[in-house]
Write a protein that holds these residues in place. Structure first.
Motif, PDB file in Angstrom:
ATOM      1  N   ILE A 120       0.850  -1.184   0.000  1.00 11.61           N
ATOM      2  CA  ILE A 120       0.000   0.000   0.000  1.00 11.61           C
ATOM      3  C   ILE A 120       0.892   1.241   0.000  1.00 11.61           C
ATOM      4  N   ILE A 121       0.704   2.125  -0.989  1.00 11.73           N
ATOM      5  CA  ILE A 121       1.532   3.330  -1.052  1.00 11.73           C
ATOM      6  C   ILE A 121       0.724   4.609  -0.856  1.00 11.73           C
ATOM      7  N   ALA A 122      -0.591   4.519  -0.872  1.00 10.99           N
ATOM      8  CA  ALA A 122      -1.408   5.709  -0.631  1.00 10.99           C
ATOM      9  C   ALA A 122      -2.790   5.293  -0.153  1.00 10.99           C
ATOM     10  N   VAL A 123      -3.313   6.064   0.808  1.00 14.77           N
ATOM     11  CA  VAL A 123      -4.649   5.805   1.364  1.00 14.77           C
ATOM     12  C   VAL A 123      -5.322   7.147   1.624  1.00 14.77           C
ATOM     13  N   ARG A 124      -6.601   7.243   1.310  1.00 10.74           N
ATOM     14  CA  ARG A 124      -7.393   8.400   1.738  1.00 10.74           C
ATOM     15  C   ARG A 124      -8.744   7.890   2.213  1.00 10.74           C
ATOM     16  N   ASP A 125      -9.204   8.401   3.341  1.00  5.50           N
ATOM     17  CA  ASP A 125     -10.504   8.043   3.896  1.00  5.50           C
ATOM     18  C   ASP A 125     -11.112   9.310   4.496  1.00  5.50           C
ATOM     19  N   ARG A 150      -4.070   3.029  -3.192  1.00  3.85           N
ATOM     20  CA  ARG A 150      -3.175   2.731  -4.306  1.00  3.85           C
ATOM     21  C   ARG A 150      -2.163   1.686  -3.846  1.00  3.85           C
ATOM     22  N   ILE A 151      -1.938   0.674  -4.692  1.00  2.00           N
ATOM     23  CA  ILE A 151      -1.027  -0.422  -4.355  1.00  2.00           C
ATOM     24  C   ILE A 151       0.093  -0.487  -5.396  1.00  2.00           C
ATOM     25  N   LYS A 152       1.329  -0.622  -4.914  1.00  3.90           N
ATOM     26  CA  LYS A 152       2.485  -0.795  -5.789  1.00  3.90           C
ATOM     27  C   LYS A 152       2.797  -2.275  -5.921  1.00  3.90           C
ATOM     28  N   HIS A 153       2.968  -2.717  -7.167  1.00  3.14           N
ATOM     29  CA  HIS A 153       3.268  -4.118  -7.447  1.00  3.14           C
ATOM     30  C   HIS A 153       4.642  -4.237  -8.105  1.00  3.14           C
ATOM     31  N   LYS A 154       5.114  -5.425  -8.289  1.00  7.25           N
ATOM     32  CA  LYS A 154       6.410  -5.641  -8.928  1.00  7.25           C
ATOM     33  C   LYS A 154       6.371  -5.199 -10.394  1.00  7.25           C
ATOM     34  N   GLY A 155       7.537  -4.826 -10.906  1.00  3.12           N
ATOM     35  CA  GLY A 155       7.657  -4.530 -12.326  1.00  3.12           C
ATOM     36  C   GLY A 155       7.170  -3.168 -12.748  1.00  3.12           C
ATOM     37  N   GLY A 156       6.956  -2.249 -11.788  1.00  4.66           N
ATOM     38  CA  GLY A 156       6.515  -0.907 -12.142  1.00  4.66           C
ATOM     39  C   GLY A 156       5.013  -0.742 -12.236  1.00  4.66           C
ATOM     40  N   TRP A 157       4.257  -1.769 -11.864  1.00  5.55           N
ATOM     41  CA  TRP A 157       2.795  -1.712 -11.935  1.00  5.55           C
ATOM     42  C   TRP A 157       2.212  -1.111 -10.654  1.00  5.55           C
ATOM     43  N   THR A 158       1.079  -0.420 -10.796  1.00  9.42           N
ATOM     44  CA  THR A 158       0.284   0.016  -9.650  1.00  9.42           C
ATOM     45  C   THR A 158      -1.191  -0.203  -9.970  1.00  9.42           C
TER      46      THR A 158
END
Length: 361
Positions: A120-125, A150-158
């Motif tokens: 998890i790289i970003a959260v808003r509530d 927002r979630i960061k995944h391997k290989g540059g994907w989000t």
């Protein structure tokens, strides 16, 4: 409905293509490159090693209690086309919208799920669940995503998940999650008019349509490079229009009440002032023919209608009914029938029928 996601560089490439489209002799190849520009950042996207496999970002049965009502827009002009060259999108839409039936279902709770493992790289509530029609766009400027993750995944994907329900987010920044983990509930926060999760896939900051993946050619069908897992693909049939809600009422129903989950009677009184059958539909097209009728407990028609749709409508609401003229309605089971004869030739089910019953006693 979402925040602006394209970079300025991508927008410049779009403008360049728009200019090229109208030059004599170059029209032929323009459409072949639309997706290549929209999906790729122009950086090191080399193929299989950059791929990501996605599970569904929502806990529901697509086509039964949730529906994809908007896809990524592949048309760089002011027009809009989804990956099947259909109308299930709008100009500039950059994600996939999974909608649920109504606000009542939202209040019960429909889980939003991580589509792939990552951090998890970003959260808003904390944003309220209020339709943008009531709240106004100015009040959420810069926060169009609403409550989101927002979630960061391997290989540059989000991946990004927007419009979550206020107070429902169950993850925090820096947390590791696995595919299928619950991250919150579907809501009505941010720039939206109906409860849904707006799901966005990006590679190196550039939007990728998960139904097309990194394919360099957009040819109006799902690509073999689509990012959905095989299990997910089997559940994501493209088959509009969608009859997503039907029911009965004793009065002429109000569409906003219906979309809140109200005015849906399972039992009507024999003294009811009227018997009314209604239906709500996602993405109906010009040329589609809609037929509806009500049968009483003896199988006789109480009311009927038939209409040819004149223009595409993202949402279409209809109702038919009959007022009581005698002292009471004969008790028994009354049936509402709705049939849509589709005009599309894109391998879509040609005829769709829904039957709804109500008990009169």
């Amino acid at each position: 409905m979402q925040q602006e996601l394209y970079t300025k560089a991508t927008e410049k490439m779009f403008r360049k293509i728009n200019k090229t489209i109208f030059l004599p002799g170059i029209i032929l190849v323009a459409s072949m490159f639309v997706w290549d520009v929209a999906a790729k950042s122009g950086s090191k996207m080399s193929g299989a090693e950059e791929s990501i496999e996605l599970s569904l970002p929502i806990n529901c049965k697509v086509g039964l209690n949730c529906w994809i009502v908007n896809y990524v827009d592949h048309d760089p002009t002011k027009n809009a086309k989804d990956f099947r060259c259909g109308r299930l999108t709008y100009d500039g839409h950059k994600g996939t919208d999974f909608a649920i039936r109504n606000i009542k279902e939202m209040d019960r709770g429909v889980s939003v799920l991580a589509a792939a493992s990552g951090k998890i790289i970003a959260v808003r509530d904390g944003m309220p669940d209020i339709s943008i029609k009531k709240r106004g766009a100015k009040t959420i400027k810069g926060r169009e995503c609403g409550n989101g993750v927002r979630i960061k995944h391997k290989g540059g994907w989000t991946t990004q998940y927007c419009h979550l329900r206020n107070g429902s987010i169950q993850v925090f920044r820096g947390q590791e999650v696995f595919a299928g983990d619950n991250i919150g509930f579907v809501g009505l926060s941010g720039k939206t008019e109906f409860p849904h999760v707006h799901f966005v896939l990006r590679l190196e900051g550039q939007v990728v349509d998960p139904f097309v993946g990194l394919s360099k050619v957009w040819n109006c069908r799902e690509s073999d490079q689509a990012n959905w897992s095989l299990d997910s693909r089997s559940r994501l049939k493209y088959d509009p229009p969608y009859i997503y809600s039907t029911g009965f009422s004793h009065v002429a129903p109000k569409v906003q009440a219906i979309r809140r989950g109200r005015q849906n009677a399972k039992i009507l009184s024999t003294k009811s002032a009227a018997i009314v059958f209604w239906a709500d539909i996602f993405s109906i097209n010009a040329g589609d023919v809609v037929e509806a009728y009500i049968k009483d407990s003896d199988g006789q028609k109480l009311a009927s209608s038939k209409k040819t749709i004149k223009k595409h409508q993202a949402r279409y609401f209809l109702f038919i009914g009959k007022k009581r003229k005698k002292n009471f309605w004969p008790p028994g089971i009354y049936t509402g029938h709705l049939t849509i004869h589709t005009s599309s030739k894109k391998n879509i089910t040609p005829t769709k029928t829904v039957v709804e019953n109500v008990i009169v006693k």
